[in-house]
Structures are given as structure tokens and as C-alpha cells.
Design a protein around this motif. Structure first.
Motif, short mmCIF file in Angstrom:
data_model
loop_
_atom_site.label_atom_id
_atom_site.label_comp_id
_atom_site.label_asym_id
_atom_site.label_seq_id
_atom_site.Cartn_x
_atom_site.Cartn_y
_atom_site.Cartn_z
N HIS A 113 2.71 -6.17 4.98
CA HIS A 113 2.69 -5.67 6.36
C HIS A 113 1.63 -6.40 7.19
CE1 HIS A 113 5.38 -2.18 6.02
NE2 HIS A 113 4.89 -2.03 4.79
N ALA A 157 -2.22 -6.07 5.91
CA ALA A 157 -2.51 -4.89 5.11
C ALA A 157 -2.51 -5.27 3.63
CB ALA A 157 -1.50 -3.79 5.38
N LYS A 168 -4.29 2.54 -1.26
CA LYS A 168 -3.90 2.64 0.14
C LYS A 168 -4.23 1.34 0.87
CE LYS A 168 -4.34 7.66 0.30
NZ LYS A 168 -4.96 8.83 0.99
N LYS A 169 -3.85 1.27 2.14
CA LYS A 169 -3.97 0.02 2.89
C LYS A 169 -5.42 -0.39 3.09
CE LYS A 169 -3.61 2.40 7.35
NZ LYS A 169 -2.80 2.59 8.57
N LEU A 194 1.91 2.99 3.49
CA LEU A 194 2.72 2.26 4.47
C LEU A 194 4.17 2.25 4.01
CD1 LEU A 194 0.45 -0.83 5.33
CD2 LEU A 194 0.90 1.19 6.74
N THR A 198 -4.05 -4.22 -0.38
CA THR A 198 -4.09 -2.97 -1.12
C THR A 198 -5.52 -2.66 -1.54
OG1 THR A 198 -1.88 -3.45 -1.98
CG2 THR A 198 -3.12 -1.69 -3.05
N ASN A 249 -5.92 -7.54 -3.07
CA ASN A 249 -6.97 -7.14 -2.14
C ASN A 249 -7.79 -8.38 -1.80
OD1 ASN A 249 -9.12 -7.42 -4.18
ND2 ASN A 249 -8.24 -5.56 -5.07
N PRO A 253 0.83 -1.22 0.00
CA PRO A 253 0.00 0.00 0.00
C PRO A 253 0.86 1.26 0.00
CG PRO A 253 -0.77 -1.58 1.64
CD PRO A 253 0.55 -2.07 1.17
N LEU A 272 -6.89 -2.83 5.72
CA LEU A 272 -6.58 -3.67 6.87
C LEU A 272 -7.64 -4.76 7.00
CD1 LEU A 272 -5.46 -1.03 9.53
CD2 LEU A 272 -4.02 -2.59 8.21
#
Length: 498
Positions: A233, A246, A253-254, A181, A248, A212, A178, A256
Motif C-alpha cells: 500500500h 505502508a 500493523k502498518k 489495511l 509491516t 519493515n 499489514p 507508515l
């Protein structure tokens, strides 16, 4: 190497508040109190994690920092765990079991079984048992020794599939980086894994970039893979006991993803192994959390996963890359999954003797079967080997794919390729002379094409010849000369005017 199992199942504390270790071993059974200040040791875990992480220089050249928290070192915590577990009858049975294993020419697998559903036992699973330290011998038990393996298991009711799959093992490597991060050296990990599997027929791997949650499930379903490797991550929230990875998101962006959600998406797909090469993915909650299986690895095991490798501390880029490389290399060589983890630990220790990051990986294994890649029947082996000779690794350009062909990796393969190239370019040059002499009109149309082909064959022959040992190269040159001379004589005789 065969293994005998020394299984320790932790049972709920009695009236005195101490948990019980129930042992099942080849030397007999026993039950013993585990007199261990669990709460105190648990409070040291963050400091231990930071110290393990600081003990190694990472891929970006960060200086090694061996400063210990005041009054506490990993060896001290490991020695305290060792003294509490291997006491009295348990110590005697362990020594006898090692003797039994040595007499059989086998190793010993120390299995630690935890019941996260019991609040009095959940904190035991949080402790760094991979740091078990034998003060008498002055060594850590899990420090890369094929004769002694440490494996964890969780008491869960969910049925698990058999671990072993017929070769080749299909692995999906999910890559997530991501934008919001810190960047990781994921390209190097990807390259090293591909390189470690090149020329081996036991494992096939494909990569999913910027994974994802939805694309991850879709690709697992489409590829029919039996193992998932995640590189990216991870994080763990001690207050909630929730572990996350984490991925994408659509905006780059991340995203979670809690362990429970990840397990729901992957638990029904028949995966045998998940490798979570991300920080703190092996951590579990203590007994005060409503859901003790909220950690990433624990959630996957509860959902029915047969084997999971995860990280209990933050891990450096260099250690994560090296662990993956050696782990898959040993799996492809036929090692059981727990032995492959042990070999990867040894590689981390060998590369950086002062590092403690070999203790970061944790293996959760369901049952006692440890062989992941099974050899197919005899005809199947012949088919797999034949196909593996000509199937290059995936995810490479055409030049890399050509150079990874299995025959090219053998001296006889390089010799044949070189001979063919030299002979081909000699033949083409001869045809150029023949056309120029016999059919000048035709030469004007084909001369440029044949000249380019001859130059390409010459360059390829030169590239192949450089890869040969000098002595073999001389024989190749002699063979190519004889081949070219034979073709010259044959064609000159055939086209000589009568």
C-alpha cells in the motif's frame, strides 16, 4: 530498437505567468510558452485518478464504472496538455524529429524534465502527462507504443550511478501486508513474477515477506541486489505533500514510512531501480509545500536513484499484478527499462480495452541511458547461461524447483529425462527378477527398496512422458524399449551359468 531523444525542459514562468518549454531535439532547439491553466488542471487530478481507477474491473470482480466527472474526461485533459505543449515551433520540431527517427528505423523518447525546487514549475510535475492525447490522430501518445516512449526526469544535483548492470540483475521484492489495511492479492503477484522469470537467466529475484524498514535495509545489504520491487500500500497527503508506503510493523500493523525516510535508508546502497507497485507513490507536492521532494518516488530520485517506476493514481490488484509480470518479463528479455514500461502499458490495455490504468505507471529516469540489464562479456555469458540451466527459481518447494530446471523446459531435456526414467525403471525391474532367480536370500532384504524405487521411477517417467508431444513420446518409448532390451541381454549374458 534505437531511440532519439526529444527533451522538453520546463523553465520558470516569465512576466506573463506562463512557463517556458525549452526543447532539445535531433531536428533542432526551440523555446515556447506553455499556455496552460495549471491550477485548474491540478484541481481535476483527484477526479482523474478516481476515473482511471473506476475504468477497470479489479481482481475481485468489481463492476467497471465509466462515469466521468461533469464536463471532464481523461482524453480532454490529455488533449489540453497536448495542445499546450506541442504548439508552434515545438510542434514542428516534434514532427520533424519523428521523421528523423523513422528514417533511422528508430523510435522517439519524449523526455519531460521538471524542476521541483521552483514553485512555479512544481505544479507542472503533478499533471498526468502520460495521458497526452493527440486529437488529430485520436489516440493517447503513451498507450503502449514502442516507437514513442514518455519518460520523466527531475532536476536534482545528486550524482546518480550508471543505470546498466551486468546480467543477471538481482531483484529484491519486498512484500508488506499489514493486518490493519485492506488485503491485496500479493501472493498472486509474487507467483506471476516468479513464473515470468522462470527459465530466464537475465534476472534473479528473491522475496522479503512482511518487510519493515530495518529488515529491508538489512536484506538489501546482504543480498547485494541492484533493484528493489515493493508490493503493498501507498498513500499521499495533499496538504503536506508527503508520500508514504505502508511497511509491516513489529505488531503486524502498518508502519507508515515517508518517502524522505525511505530514501535515507536506501539512497546509499547502490540501487539502480526501484519499482513502487503501490498507489499514489509517484505523486509530487505543489509549489506551496516547503519540501517539494516529499513524494516517495521524488525523494528516491533526489537521493541519487537512477530509475524509479511508481504509480500516480490508485491502481487495482489486477493491473498491478499484470504490470509487474510483463515489466520483468521484458527486462529479462533484454528490453530497456522504458520499453519494458511501455510493453507493460500495452498489456494492461490489451487485457482490458476499456481500462485507463495503463496511464497510472510513471517512469523517472536519470540521464539518457535506458538499458538496465547489460550482457556480460562472451565468457561471462557462457557461464551465466550454463548456471541458469541448472539453477531453479528461488522461493519454491522441491517439486516446483525440479520442474523449473532449465533442461526440463526444452523438448530435448524432457525427452532425455523421460528416457532416463523409463530406462532406469526397466533396469530396476530386471534386477528384481535377477535377484529373485539368482539370490533369493538377498532379494528378501533389498526387494522392498528396489520395488519402491521402481514404482517411483515408473511414476516419474509417466509424469515426464505426459509433457512430451505424442510423436516424441513414441520415439521415447522405442528408445526406452531398446535400452531395456540391451541391458537385459548384457546382464543375462554376464550372469548366465557357465
Amino acid at each position: 530498437m534505437d531511440y532519439v531523444d526529444f527533451v522538453v525542459s520546463f523553465e520558470p514562468p516569465g512576466a506573463d505567468g506562463n512557463p517556458v518549454a525549452a526543447v532539445d531535439s535531433p531536428a533542432g532547439q526551440a523555446r515556447s510558452l506553455v499556455r496552460l491553466p495549471v491550477a485548474q488542471l491540478s484541481s481535476y487530478i483527484p477526479d482523474l485518478g478516481r476515473q482511471v481507477r473506476r475504468s477497470a474491473a479489479d481482481a475481485w470482480g468489481v463492476p467497471r464504472d465509466l462515469c466521468s466527472p461533469p464536463g471532464r474526461a481523461p482524453s480532454q485533459s490529455g488533449a489540453e496538455l497536448h495542445r499546450a505543449l506541442f504548439t508552434g515551433e515545438v510542434h514542428r520540431l516534434f514532427a520533424m524529429s519523428r521523421g528523423v527517427a523513422a528514417a533511422r528505423g528508430a523510435g522517439i523518447r519524449l523526455g519531460l524534465r521538471f524542476d521541483l525546487g521552483n514553485p512555479g514549475l512544481a505544479q507542472l510535475a503533478r499533471l498526468p502527462w502520460e495521458l497526452l492525447y493527440d486529437e488529430d490522430k485520436g489516440r493517447f501518445l503513451a498507450r503502449g507504443d514502442r516507437r514513442l516512449l514518455i519518460v520523466r526526469s527531475l532536476s536534482v544535483p545528486e550524482f546518480a550511478s550508471e543505470l546498466g548492470v551486468e546480467s543477471p540483475l538481482r531483484v529484491l521484492a519486498a512484500v508488506a501486508s499489514p493486518a490493519d489495511l485492506p488485503s491485496l492479492n500479493l501472493e498472486e503477484e509474487r507467483r506471476r513474477i516468479s513464473q515470468s522469470l522462470a527459465g530466464r537467466g537475465g534476472i534473479e529475484i528473491e522475496f522479503l515477506d512482511q518487510a519493515n524498514l530495518s529488515s529491508l535495509r538489512e536484506r538489501v545489504l546482504a543480498s547485494g541486489c541492484q533493484a528493489l520491487h515493493f508490493m503493498g500500500h501507498g498513500q499521499f497527503e495533499p496538504k503536506t505533500g508527503e508520500g508514504m508506503i505502508a511497511l509491516t510493523g513489529k505488531d503486524g500493523k502498518k508502519q507508515l514510512v515517508p518517502g524522505a525516510i525511505l530514501a535515507q535508508h536506501l539512497g546509499d546502497l547502490g540501487l539502480r531501480l526501484v519499482v513502487l507497485n503501490a498507489c499514489r507513490t509517484a505523486e509530487v507536492a505543489d509549489g506551496s509545500i516547503p519540501d517539494p521532494f516529499a513524494g516517495v518516488a521524488a525523494a528516491l530520485v533526489r537521493e541519487g536513484l537512477t530509475a524509479a517506476v511508481a504509480m500516480q493514481f490508485p491502481i487495482s490488484d489486477s493491473a498491478a499484478i499484470r504490470f509487474s509480470e510483463v515489466f520483468y518479463q521484458r527486462l529479462a528479455a533484454g528490453d530497456p527499462v522504458d520499453v519494458a514500461v511501455s510493453e507493460a502499458r500495452l498489456a494492461l490495455q490489451t487485457d482490458e480495452p476499456g481500462s485507463l490504468e495503463w496511464a497510472t505507471p510513471v517512469l523517472y529516469l536519470r540521464g539518457r541511458a535506458n538499458q538496465l540489464v547489460m550482457s556480460p562479456p562472451l565468457l561471462g555469458q557462457a557461464r551465466v547461461r550454463l548456471l541458469s540451466w541448472f539453477r531453479p527459481a528461488k522461493g519454491e518447494g522441491w517439486v516446483e524447483r525440479l520442474m523449473q530446471l532449465r533442461p526440463w523446459r526444452l523438448p530435448i531435456g524432457r525427452w532425455l529425462v523421460t528416457s532416463l526414467c523409463i530406462g532406469s525403471q526397466a533396469l530396476v525391474w530386471f534386477y528384481l527378477g535377477l535377484l529373485a532367480h539368482r539370490a533369493p536370500g538377498l532379494f528378501e532384504g533389498l526387494g522392498a527398496v528396489l520395488t519402491l524405487f521402481a514404482l517411483f521411477a515408473s511414476l516419474l517417467a509417466l509424469r515426464c512422458g505426459l509433457a512430451l508431444p505424442p510423436r516424441l513420446g513414441r520415439w521415447t518409448a522405442a528408445f526406452a524399449f531398446l535400452l531395456a532390451a540391451s541391458v537385459w541381454l548384457f546382464l543375462d549374458n554376464k550372469f548366465r551359468p557357465s
